[in-house]
Design a protein around this motif. Structure first.
Motif, PDB file in Angstrom:
ATOM      1  N   VAL A 103      40.274  62.725 -24.595  1.00 26.19           N
ATOM      2  CA  VAL A 103      38.979  62.261 -24.095  1.00 26.19           C
ATOM      3  C   VAL A 103      38.592  60.946 -24.767  1.00 26.19           C
ATOM      4  N   ILE A 104      38.868  60.860 -26.068  1.00 24.71           N
ATOM      5  CA  ILE A 104      38.610  59.606 -26.789  1.00 24.71           C
ATOM      6  C   ILE A 104      39.396  58.466 -26.151  1.00 24.71           C
ATOM      7  N   ILE A 139      37.700  57.453 -22.814  1.00 21.76           N
ATOM      8  CA  ILE A 139      36.457  56.704 -23.052  1.00 21.76           C
ATOM      9  C   ILE A 139      36.773  55.314 -23.569  1.00 21.76           C
ATOM     10  N   LEU A 163      37.774  53.186 -20.665  1.00 22.04           N
ATOM     11  CA  LEU A 163      36.662  52.817 -19.795  1.00 22.04           C
ATOM     12  C   LEU A 163      35.676  51.883 -20.486  1.00 22.04           C
ATOM     13  N   ALA A 164      35.474  52.063 -21.780  1.00 15.71           N
ATOM     14  CA  ALA A 164      34.511  51.247 -22.522  1.00 15.71           C
ATOM     15  C   ALA A 164      35.215  50.643 -23.734  1.00 15.71           C
ATOM     16  N   SER A 218      33.647  55.469 -27.874  1.00 16.01           N
ATOM     17  CA  SER A 218      34.216  56.813 -27.880  1.00 16.01           C
ATOM     18  C   SER A 218      33.876  57.552 -29.170  1.00 16.01           C
ATOM     19  N   PHE A 242      30.549  59.184 -28.950  1.00 16.69           N
ATOM     20  CA  PHE A 242      30.648  60.490 -28.296  1.00 16.69           C
ATOM     21  C   PHE A 242      31.018  61.575 -29.303  1.00 16.69           C
TER      22      PHE A 242
END
Length: 392
Positions: free
Chosen positions: A357-358, A361, A364-365, A370, A373
């Motif tokens: 997931v990191i 993210i 995407l960014a 991340s 988050f």
């Protein structure tokens, strides 16, 4: 019905040492892989987003083991499962070192996740049995040995990288150490084959399964959030120092080392803290430390401020998992193996899902975004532990 295992045929100190050795072996295996992720990423030419996608194979393997682990421990006992699974863990590690393309890496990661979750549940079942012989918490100490092994594995990995030794030959050394540890410790683990069969859930537990599972789901959710933070530190701390902090090569492992140092040392004092201040307060303090540390690392992206932040994160996550596992293992409505299978699998999903997931993210960014988050997950530990009805 009190289903906590209470072994009486093995001296408690001997059992404690043997179980601690198995925690150390498991931690050494995982840290060895974590220390070479960047090497494998470079070897296969994977971007951060691609690496994140590949790492999803680990939780897939974990989920495949979910219906298997609790059942097989109940059938044959945690000792036999642990001895078999930890050697499978080592073999899968060798496969990761041999992988020559993305498909091979994904398949080996799935096997690695399957074996890792089975080891996780069976070794914690052994730990619950050992803790049953003491009148104070000792679970965190076992997890401290896992973290100490992580610190050791990171040091070995750094040495291997410095000598330009490829991951496969590095992992051969690790599996030899695993084999030696298993041979020595296997004689002194608690054989709970018959006990496990006699601790099946009662009719009442089956009829009220949903009601009885709520406390375990709460404990699992707390572990899930904390282990997202832990998994992010294992897989992304070196990359964070490389790409965000822009630290010199010699200092790129500093954040991971700082995290592992406070995580390991924190677990050796967590039992005392929990015994004195109770479970809820321990979890609340842990969440605060984790959130604060990640905010420091993101807001002040410099070598020494980020290192200080990662030290706080290590201290924060150090006590959450062992305290949650200890509470789950003392379930009065189901066997320790089944209760731990439920809670530890939820938590371990966070440990394995967090890193990919990191990566997404970050794709995407930014990587800093991340890590924000991850900080949110630390705050969720505070929220969930405050709202939960904890017995101790």
């Amino acid at each position: 019905m009190d289903t906590v295992l209470k072994p009486i045929t093995i001296h408690k100190t001997v059992l404690r040492i043997a179980v601690g050795a198995m925690f150390f072996m498991a931690g050494l295996s995982f840290a060895s892989w974590a220390s070479r992720i960047a090497t494998v990423q470079q070897k296969l030419g994977l971007s951060d987003a691609a690496l994140g996608a590949v790492l999803f194979a680990l939780p897939i393997g974990l989920m495949l083991s979910l219906p298997f682990s609790g059942w097989i421990i109940t059938e044959v006992g945690s000792k036999r499962v642990l001895l078999t699974a930890i050697m499978g863990y080592g073999v899968a590690l060798l496969g990761l070192g041999l992988a020559q393309n993305t498909l091979q890496l994904v398949l080996c990661l799935a096997c690695y996740g399957f074996a890792g979750n089975t080891v996780n549940i069976s070794v914690n079942t052994q730990a619950v049995a050992a803790e049953g012989l003491y009148d104070k918490p000792i679970m965190a100490t076992f997890h401290g040995l896992w973290s100490l092994a992580g610190f050791t594995g990171a040091g070995i990995g750094t040495f291997m990288i410095g000598r330009k030794i490829d991951p496969f030959h590095h992992f051969i050394v690790i599996i030899c150490l695993l084999l030696i540890g298993v041979i020595i410790a296997s004689r002194y683990l608690y054989d709970d084959h018959e006990t496990a069969k006699n601790t099946a859930p009662s009719t009442l537990a089956l009829r009220d399964r949903l009601r009885l599972m709520i406390p375990l789901l709460t404990l699992g959710s707390i572990a899930f959030c904390s282990m997202i933070c832990e998994g992010a530190m294992f897989d992304w701390s070196v990359i964070y120092f490389k790409k965000v902090i822009l630290s010199p090569i010699a200092l790129q492992g500093l954040g991971f080392t700082a995290f592992m140092a406070t995580m390991a040392s924190g677990r050796f004092v967590a039992d005392f803290f929990s015994h004195r201040f109770r479970l809820k307060r321990t979890l609340q303090v842990s969440g605060c430390l984790t959130t604060t540390g990640l905010l420091v690392a993101v807001i002040f992206p410099h070598v020494y401020t980020a290192m200080a932040g990662f030290m706080l994160v290590g201290a924060g996550v150090s006590s959450v998992v062992p305290m949650v596992y200890s509470a789950a293992g003392k379930s009065k409505t189901m066997s320790p193996g089944v209760a731990l299978a439920a809670v530890s699998t939820i938590g371990f999903v966070g440990f394995l899902v967090g890193p990919p997931v990191i990566g997404f993210i970050a794709g995407l960014a930014t990587l800093r975004a991340s890590f924000l988050f991850v900080g949110l997950m630390g705050a969720m530990v505070i929220f969930l532990s405050t709202r939960a009805k904890l017995d101790r």
